[in-house]
Design an enzyme around this catalytic site. Sequence first.
Site, short mmCIF file in Angstrom:
data_model
loop_
_atom_site.label_atom_id
_atom_site.label_comp_id
_atom_site.label_asym_id
_atom_site.label_seq_id
_atom_site.Cartn_x
_atom_site.Cartn_y
_atom_site.Cartn_z
N GLU A 34 -12.92 -100.43 25.34
CA GLU A 34 -12.30 -101.64 24.82
C GLU A 34 -13.39 -102.72 24.81
O GLU A 34 -14.02 -102.95 25.85
CB GLU A 34 -11.14 -102.07 25.72
CG GLU A 34 -9.99 -101.07 25.78
CD GLU A 34 -8.96 -101.47 26.82
OE1 GLU A 34 -8.22 -102.41 26.56
OE2 GLU A 34 -8.91 -100.83 27.89
N ARG A 262 -12.54 -91.24 38.48
CA ARG A 262 -13.42 -92.36 38.15
C ARG A 262 -14.52 -92.47 39.18
O ARG A 262 -14.42 -91.92 40.29
CB ARG A 262 -12.64 -93.67 38.07
CG ARG A 262 -11.90 -94.01 39.33
CD ARG A 262 -11.29 -95.39 39.27
NE ARG A 262 -12.33 -96.40 39.27
CZ ARG A 262 -12.09 -97.71 39.23
NH1 ARG A 262 -10.85 -98.15 39.17
NH2 ARG A 262 -13.06 -98.58 39.24
N LYS A 272 -13.59 -104.77 36.42
CA LYS A 272 -13.94 -105.67 35.31
C LYS A 272 -13.49 -107.10 35.60
O LYS A 272 -14.19 -108.07 35.32
CB LYS A 272 -13.26 -105.18 34.02
CG LYS A 272 -14.15 -104.39 33.10
CD LYS A 272 -13.41 -104.18 31.78
CE LYS A 272 -14.21 -103.28 30.85
NZ LYS A 272 -13.52 -103.06 29.57
#
Length: 564
Positions: A34, A262, A272
Amino acid sequence: MGTEITKNFIENFIDEDNASNKYGKRVHTRFPPEPNGYLHIGHAKSICLNFGIAQKYGGLTNLRFDDTNPSKENTEFVESIKKDVKWLGFDWGDRLYYTSDYFDQIYEYAVKLIKLGKAYVDDLTSEQIKAYRGTFNTPGKESPYRNRSVEENLRLFEEMKAGKYADGEKVLRAKIDMASPNINMRDPVIYRILHATHHRTGDKWCIYPMYDFAHPVSDAIERITHSICTLEFEDHRPLYEWCIQDWEDPEGQLPRQIEFARLNVTNLVMSKRKLRVLVEKGIVSGWDDPRMPTIAGIRRRGFTPESIRDFCERIGVAKADSMVDISLLEYCIREDLKLKAPRIMTVIDPIKVVITDYPDGKTETITAENNQENEAMGTRQMTFSKNIYIDRKDFMEEPVKKFFRLAPGKEVRLKYAYIIKCEEVIKDENGNIVEIHCSHDPESMSGTGKNANRKVKGTLHWVNADDAVDVETRVYDYLLKDSDNEDEEETNNKDFLSQINPHSLDVYHSKAEACIKQYKAGDHFQFLREGYFVIDPDTTEDHIVVNRIVGLRDTWAKMQKKNK
């Protein structure tokens, strides 16, 4: 016996699909970021995995920007991501796509779901939808608008698209099961109204598909075979499959979602949201600050793409989340640079030494190895004179036990040069040491003198004061004091800003060997006895700036030896 080749569980899934000829033995992956921020080292793992697996099976990988939220996305992030993927050594060829390329197709597919009775327009507010959803222990409650007719839903959805309604006034929801044990399946929102200018489509749209809907449909449009994502999407897999079950693929084969763990690394902020806080509060200089775990940051810090790919290979692919020690990452950059990086003598925190019995005006030329571990890198010439610099930490006026460096009355060897002895310490009016006066053994020159092999316990690096180059040295340490990785969940109560290490960056006015002037921004080298460094882009013709990538101490190797 031959070496057994082990495969990770994703490769085993692909082998199964190839054995059954599920996709005609096609392997087509995608990396779908994204564009709402800079990528970090966790994304590097995903990049290496998606591109690496496709390469291994002779397949293809798309780079696709899942740009469904115009309020948080911009072209700066798009360009940074493209740069990061290329820097890591991967190429998407002519397969650069955007979810926004498919907005018309996604919209038409949503219309198809309405016609099939599988989607409806809802007038509940976001708070009401959340309240109606229920909990893990209680089923959800159906919206009073759930049973609108197909005709009414089509009309309302068209009016949403035409801009008739305000943000949040209506949504399009999937009609699945409000009693499902998986909350993601309780009639999730698949379209919302958002009057915002998109960085690519401008003001053409005022409704945008939700990520959980747009992502699987985009995979289906691109005929992706294996949709590889992180473990937090495991609970979303039934929704992923539901969203595309009515998609008509030419060969009747829809993508398979596979989840992997992850990447979590000690001492690194991997959220983030928190990285954005660090940038916005000015705690770091920007997204490419060398303390940041962003790919832009670790690139500026001096890590090489080879070291990052090696790191991703070593940590492997797992099904369960775990924590990787940052010392493994440091080990990988040391391993990559040890035979490639030339050695330079640089005094980070300099203190002047005057060799009082060395002739005034005399200069000697000394031959030094460029890399003791790689003879092929050859040698260089250094100069030696009466006035030199050593590092302040290499002198102690009142030495502690086992301090084998310079101290009053003690001898040390200067690397490639003479043995010197501290005779006098010169201080200013405040008692600070400003100069050290030494004598030298003129027969002790390394490799040539009668006393060249005379043993002393300490060997120091140094630079000649006459031709030393001023260098700004930025010594970076871990951004977090605590070795535990910060949890990404919003519910984490610990104030991560209180864990910021006040010495994550210390700046020194250093003295370097004259040969440093031949290097340019991005060049790597080892400062003898200090660590690996890289020339920073802030460097100008008159001002050299270097970043410490990593120290010489290899914690990971010691840990591995201890474990064995």
